[in-house]
Scaffold this active site. Structure first.
Site, PDB file in Angstrom:
ATOM      1  N   ARG B  54      18.027  -3.457   8.334  1.00 39.27           N
ATOM      2  CA  ARG B  54      17.090  -3.369   9.446  1.00 39.27           C
ATOM      3  C   ARG B  54      15.711  -3.931   9.109  1.00 39.27           C
ATOM      4  NH1 ARG B  54      20.766  -0.091  10.250  1.00 39.27           N
ATOM      5  NH2 ARG B  54      20.398   0.551   8.115  1.00 39.27           N
ATOM      6  N   THR B  55      15.170  -3.546   7.961  1.00 40.05           N
ATOM      7  CA  THR B  55      13.790  -3.945   7.660  1.00 40.05           C
ATOM      8  C   THR B  55      13.701  -5.467   7.536  1.00 40.05           C
ATOM      9  OG1 THR B  55      13.503  -1.850   6.487  1.00 40.05           O
ATOM     10  CG2 THR B  55      11.843  -3.520   6.121  1.00 40.05           C
ATOM     11  N   LYS B  83      16.442 -14.395 -14.107  1.00 40.58           N
ATOM     12  CA  LYS B  83      16.138 -15.037 -15.403  1.00 40.58           C
ATOM     13  C   LYS B  83      15.000 -14.308 -16.109  1.00 40.58           C
ATOM     14  CE  LYS B  83      17.302 -19.530 -13.417  1.00 40.58           C
ATOM     15  NZ  LYS B  83      16.691 -20.732 -12.818  1.00 40.58           N
ATOM     16  N   ARG B 104       9.790  -6.022  -0.625  1.00 38.96           N
ATOM     17  CA  ARG B 104      10.563  -4.802  -0.924  1.00 38.96           C
ATOM     18  C   ARG B 104      10.958  -4.866  -2.388  1.00 38.96           C
ATOM     19  NH1 ARG B 104      15.320  -1.752   2.257  1.00 38.96           N
ATOM     20  NH2 ARG B 104      13.457  -1.111   3.387  1.00 38.96           N
ATOM     21  N   HIS B 132       6.941   3.503   2.550  1.00 41.72           N
ATOM     22  CA  HIS B 132       7.568   2.556   3.476  1.00 41.72           C
ATOM     23  C   HIS B 132       6.734   2.568   4.763  1.00 41.72           C
ATOM     24  CE1 HIS B 132      10.368  -0.020   5.253  1.00 41.72           C
ATOM     25  NE2 HIS B 132      11.487   0.662   5.128  1.00 41.72           N
TER      26      HIS B 132
END
Lengths: 151, 307
Positions: B54-55, B83, B104, B132
């Site tokens: 959703r986000t 890496k 995120r 959030h």
């Protein structure tokens, strides 16, 4: 044991007396100061009667003076501590370090998930009011004096 | 003309960055923005180190709706992160490509570090168990739309209050508005951490801890259900002990307030039975729809140009 705080001169001629450490916290303060390598004589008084806090601890360190960073470390561990510099059996100077708003590059965030544990990030801890007086600038985790760890 | 809120906000990292005025400004923009091209000619980097449905999608939709372009990654597969590239270096690279960064990251505090490093605005789309904030803004939008206010509400927060970042952010936001009362409903092992409780109590928010949802369901205006987050638990046994602890069914909703709305940040697992979807109290899908509007408002506030 008398409830009067021992006169510093009864213990040492020159050195530092750290007074008003919370009951049974002196061993942690002593460990943090890392004095073992210097081989200085140290006396520790645990649970001495205190009119203000009921019981308190004191540390007496012979022939030693803290630098400014060590003074700050003491007050981060023991918020009510007073550092007394002793000369010729007398208290020459009383030091009561003030906490800065942000402590930089001195304390580790105790939250293991914090970004400071996985990236090369400058450590910053805020000092705030309340029962949990430290807050990581990054992850906002709040914690108490008991959880203080230094870099 | 640029609002006061816009002038004082460069990044959106945490609810602790926002005042009540900021929140009201963002919710007002969310209600009034439609498809205005305020991001035209602007590139937004979406850097998603963790999976998201959703986000990620709602940020992407919001950016496109406002006329902007996107770059970045959704998941670290195929990127230099695998890496060993640091977050610092990734941010320094993308600030050259983009006008803003949406991040995120699995680590608590990653967004604050990114904001310190970045020369362009950073929006936190979830940092570990910490914050959030854009989820909270869409939660507040849903509360405002269904209750007509953000004050004087009784709100139950149910489930994983220990690991859930949405609960942290939302409870902080509700504490900015007067006379809200929070019922913290969780198993003992998933209670809201002490530092969060302290933060809320400092603001005078009334809190009640309880274990049984049925004890408070008839009292509340909002029931904010959350998923038990298996992926954030270090001990697999811990999940087994608490899974299925709460399961809200339609038959539980017999003696509740008419204005009760059930919210959930989604995804749900089994904490809300599907028969609840057909009751007038279910509001989680409408809530999720508001995610695009709330994120449009944040993007517009931080980087939107004048029309």
């Amino acid at each position: 044991m008398t409830s009067t705080t021992p006169k510093s001169g009864q213990i040492m001629e020159t050195g530092t007396m750290i007074d008003h450490i919370a009951f049974w916290q002196a061993p942690k303060v002593l460990e943090t100061l890392k004095l073992q390598a210097l081989g200085k004589p140290v006396a520790m008084l645990l649970g001495h009667p205190s009119s203000r806090y009921q019981k308190k601890d004191l540390l007496f360190i012979d022939n030693w003076e803290p630098d400014s960073v060590t003074e700050l470390k003491v007050v981060l561990l023991a918020p009510y501590a007073t550092i007394n510099l002793i000369r010729d059996f007398q208290i020459e100077k009383k030091i009561k370090p003030q906490l800065p708003d942000i402590v930089e590059e001195l304390m580790l965030c105790p939250n293991p998930r914090c970004i400071t544990h996985s990236e090369e990030v400058p450590h910053k801890i805020r000092t705030v009011e309340g029962r949990l007086p430290f807050e990581c600038y990054y992850c906002e985790f709040r914690y108490s004096h008991d959880q203080v760890k230094f870099l | 003309m640029m609002s006061t809120a816009a002038k004082t906000l460069r990044h959106l990292v945490s609810m602790s960055d926002l005042t009540r005025e900021h929140i009201e400004e963002i919710l007002h923009r969310a209600e009034s923005l439609s498809s205005q091209p305020t991001l035209e000619g602007k590139q937004i980097a979406l850097l998603f180190y963790e999976n998201s449905t959703r986000t990620y999608s709602s940020f992407r939709t919001a950016i496109h709706r406002l006329g902007g372009l996107t770059c970045g990654f959704a998941g670290t597969a195929g990127t230099s992160v695998l890496k060993g590239e640091s977050l610092h270096d990734t941010i320094k690279m993308f600030e050259e490509y983009a006008d803003a960064i949406v991040l995120r990251h699995p680590r608590d505090g990653a967004s604050r570090w990114a904001a310190d490093v970045s020369s362009v605005p950073v929006i936190n789309a979830g940092d570990g168990q910490n914050q959030h904030p854009t989820q909270t803004l869409l939660d507040l939008l849903a509360i405002k739309r269904t209750q007509g206010r953000l004050t004087g509400l009784k709100v139950a927060m149910v489930g994983d209050l220990k690991y859930g970042r949405t609960v942290r952010s939302l409870s902080q936001a509700l504490s900015l508005f007067e006379d809200n009362e929070l019922f913290l409903v969780s198993p003992p092992s998933l209670r809201l951490p002490l530092d969060q409780v302290e933060r809320l109590q400092e603001r005078g928010t009334r809190l009640q801890h309880c274990q049984r949802l049925e004890d408070v369901l008839s009292e509340v205006d909002i029931c904010y259900m959350t998923r038990i987050q298996q992926e954030r638990m270090e001990d697999p046994d811990e999940y087994e002990r608490v899974r299925g602890f709460y399961r809200l069914r339609a038959k539980d909703l017999v003696d509740v307030k008419d204005n009760l709305k059930i919210l959930h940040p989604l995804p749900r697992v089994d904490e809300i039975a599907h028969d609840v979807d057909r009751t007038p109290y279910a509001h989680y899908f409408e809530q999720a729809k508001g995610g695009v509007e709330a994120r449009c408002a944040v993007l517009d506030l931080l980087i939107g140009g004048p029309l």
